[in-house]
Design a protein around this motif. Structure first.
Motif, short mmCIF file in Angstrom:
data_model
loop_
_atom_site.label_atom_id
_atom_site.label_comp_id
_atom_site.label_asym_id
_atom_site.label_seq_id
_atom_site.Cartn_x
_atom_site.Cartn_y
_atom_site.Cartn_z
N ALA A 11 165.07 52.86 -29.91
CA ALA A 11 164.76 51.65 -29.15
C ALA A 11 165.39 50.46 -29.85
O ALA A 11 165.37 50.37 -31.08
CB ALA A 11 163.25 51.46 -29.06
N MET A 12 165.98 49.57 -29.07
CA MET A 12 166.59 48.35 -29.61
C MET A 12 165.71 47.17 -29.19
O MET A 12 165.70 46.80 -28.02
CB MET A 12 168.01 48.19 -29.09
CG MET A 12 168.75 47.01 -29.67
SD MET A 12 169.10 47.13 -31.43
CE MET A 12 170.25 48.48 -31.45
N PRO A 13 164.96 46.60 -30.13
CA PRO A 13 164.10 45.47 -29.77
C PRO A 13 164.92 44.29 -29.22
O PRO A 13 166.09 44.11 -29.60
CB PRO A 13 163.44 45.09 -31.11
CG PRO A 13 163.56 46.31 -31.97
CD PRO A 13 164.84 46.96 -31.54
N ASP A 14 164.31 43.51 -28.34
CA ASP A 14 164.98 42.32 -27.80
C ASP A 14 165.44 41.42 -28.93
O ASP A 14 164.70 41.18 -29.89
CB ASP A 14 164.03 41.54 -26.89
CG ASP A 14 163.74 42.25 -25.59
OD1 ASP A 14 164.52 43.14 -25.21
OD2 ASP A 14 162.72 41.91 -24.96
N GLY A 15 166.69 40.93 -28.82
CA GLY A 15 167.23 40.00 -29.80
C GLY A 15 167.78 40.67 -31.06
O GLY A 15 168.21 39.98 -31.98
N TYR A 16 167.75 41.98 -31.11
CA TYR A 16 168.26 42.71 -32.27
C TYR A 16 169.67 43.22 -32.01
O TYR A 16 170.08 43.39 -30.87
CB TYR A 16 167.36 43.90 -32.60
CG TYR A 16 166.13 43.57 -33.41
CD1 TYR A 16 165.83 44.25 -34.58
CD2 TYR A 16 165.22 42.59 -33.00
CE1 TYR A 16 164.69 43.96 -35.32
CE2 TYR A 16 164.09 42.30 -33.73
CZ TYR A 16 163.82 42.98 -34.89
OH TYR A 16 162.70 42.69 -35.61
N LYS A 17 170.41 43.45 -33.09
CA LYS A 17 171.72 44.07 -33.04
C LYS A 17 171.63 45.40 -33.78
O LYS A 17 170.67 45.65 -34.49
CB LYS A 17 172.77 43.21 -33.76
CG LYS A 17 173.12 41.92 -33.08
CD LYS A 17 174.19 41.19 -33.91
CE LYS A 17 174.57 39.88 -33.29
NZ LYS A 17 175.53 39.14 -34.14
N GLN A 18 172.69 46.20 -33.64
CA GLN A 18 172.73 47.48 -34.35
C GLN A 18 173.71 47.40 -35.51
O GLN A 18 174.87 47.06 -35.33
CB GLN A 18 173.14 48.60 -33.42
CG GLN A 18 173.13 49.96 -34.11
CD GLN A 18 173.36 51.10 -33.15
OE1 GLN A 18 172.89 51.05 -32.03
NE2 GLN A 18 174.08 52.11 -33.58
N PHE A 19 173.22 47.72 -36.70
CA PHE A 19 174.09 47.89 -37.86
C PHE A 19 174.63 49.31 -37.80
O PHE A 19 173.89 50.25 -37.54
CB PHE A 19 173.32 47.69 -39.17
CG PHE A 19 174.15 48.00 -40.39
CD1 PHE A 19 174.94 47.02 -40.96
CD2 PHE A 19 174.16 49.27 -40.95
CE1 PHE A 19 175.73 47.29 -42.07
CE2 PHE A 19 174.95 49.56 -42.06
CZ PHE A 19 175.74 48.57 -42.62
N SER A 20 175.92 49.45 -38.05
CA SER A 20 176.54 50.76 -38.09
C SER A 20 177.52 50.77 -39.26
O SER A 20 178.48 50.01 -39.29
CB SER A 20 177.28 51.05 -36.78
OG SER A 20 177.85 52.33 -36.81
N GLY A 21 177.25 51.62 -40.23
CA GLY A 21 178.10 51.72 -41.41
C GLY A 21 177.47 52.60 -42.45
O GLY A 21 176.27 52.90 -42.40
N ASN A 22 178.27 53.07 -43.39
CA ASN A 22 177.78 53.91 -44.48
C ASN A 22 177.08 55.17 -43.99
O ASN A 22 176.19 55.69 -44.65
CB ASN A 22 176.86 53.10 -45.41
CG ASN A 22 177.54 51.87 -45.95
OD1 ASN A 22 178.63 51.96 -46.50
ND2 ASN A 22 176.92 50.72 -45.77
N GLY A 23 177.46 55.62 -42.77
CA GLY A 23 176.91 56.85 -42.23
C GLY A 23 175.55 56.72 -41.58
O GLY A 23 174.90 57.73 -41.30
N VAL A 24 175.10 55.46 -41.32
CA VAL A 24 173.79 55.25 -40.71
C VAL A 24 173.88 54.16 -39.64
O VAL A 24 174.83 53.37 -39.62
CB VAL A 24 172.72 54.86 -41.75
CG1 VAL A 24 172.63 55.89 -42.86
CG2 VAL A 24 172.96 53.48 -42.32
N THR A 25 172.87 54.12 -38.79
CA THR A 25 172.69 53.00 -37.86
C THR A 25 171.22 52.59 -37.89
O THR A 25 170.34 53.42 -38.15
CB THR A 25 173.09 53.38 -36.41
OG1 THR A 25 172.21 54.40 -35.94
CG2 THR A 25 174.53 53.83 -36.31
#
Length: 190
Positions: A34-48
């Protein structure tokens, strides 16, 4: 992860934020997060994972060259302030249990934190994972308040140790939901 890195990460989380925890949600680490409102997704180092969209991402290697990410709010005038912190320690899998124990000892005994939960969780692609939710009392800073933190210790199948911590000071309406950040965590390629 070296003891020095662990101590730095915990002290930073404890002092800069008075490191501590709050959980949320049902703890399901499968499928699309789930992506909370106003949040972004970090993607790097093999994780999100999700983080507040207006926060600053600082992605610098640690002293030994391992990945170390801190995500901090734009307003840091009141301390402690919230933080999301990710570290990856290559090849530390054989020390997974002792390093997780050390973090909990520091939170409990040094920071006087109350460990509200500390459980094994299932994360797709992980050999082992632990989730701890901690609350620390008001301590240091220019506006000391209780801090709630949610932490994942994850052992990847390649032997890397991944630690994700989200900590939010409990003043007013927090702009960080530690539980939502942790529950959005996924290993890439899993």
């Amino acid at each position: 992860m070296t003891v020095m890195r662990i101590a730095f990460a915990i002290v930073l989380s404890a002092i800069a934020l008075t490191a501590a925890g709050c959980g949320g949600g049902d703890g399901d680490f499968s499928g699309e997060p789930a992506m909370p409102d106003g949040y972004k997704q970090f993607s790097g180092n093999g994780v999100t994972f999700a983080y507040p969209g207006d926060w600053e991402v600082r992605d610098d290697p640690d002293a030994k060259g391992g990945p170390f990410v801190q995500i901090v709010p734009p307003d840091q005038s009141k301390t402690p302030y919230g933080i999301v912190q990710l570290s990856v320690t290559p090849g530390a899998g054989d020390r997974f249990d002792s390093l997780a124990d050390q973090r909990r000892v520091i939170l409990r005994d040094v920071n006087d934190g109350k460990i509200e939960s500390d459980d094994a969780v299932e994360i797709e692609g992980a050999e082992k994972a632990l989730r701890a939710v901690v609350t620390t009392p008001p301590g240091q800073g220019n506006d000391p308040v209780e801090v709630k933190a949610d932490t994942l210790d994850v052992l990847r199948s390649n032997g890397d140790l991944v630690v994700l911590t989200a900590a939010a000071p409990q003043r007013g309406e927090p702009d960080l939901d530690p539980g939502a950040v942790v529950e959005s965590f996924r290993l890439e390629g899993s």
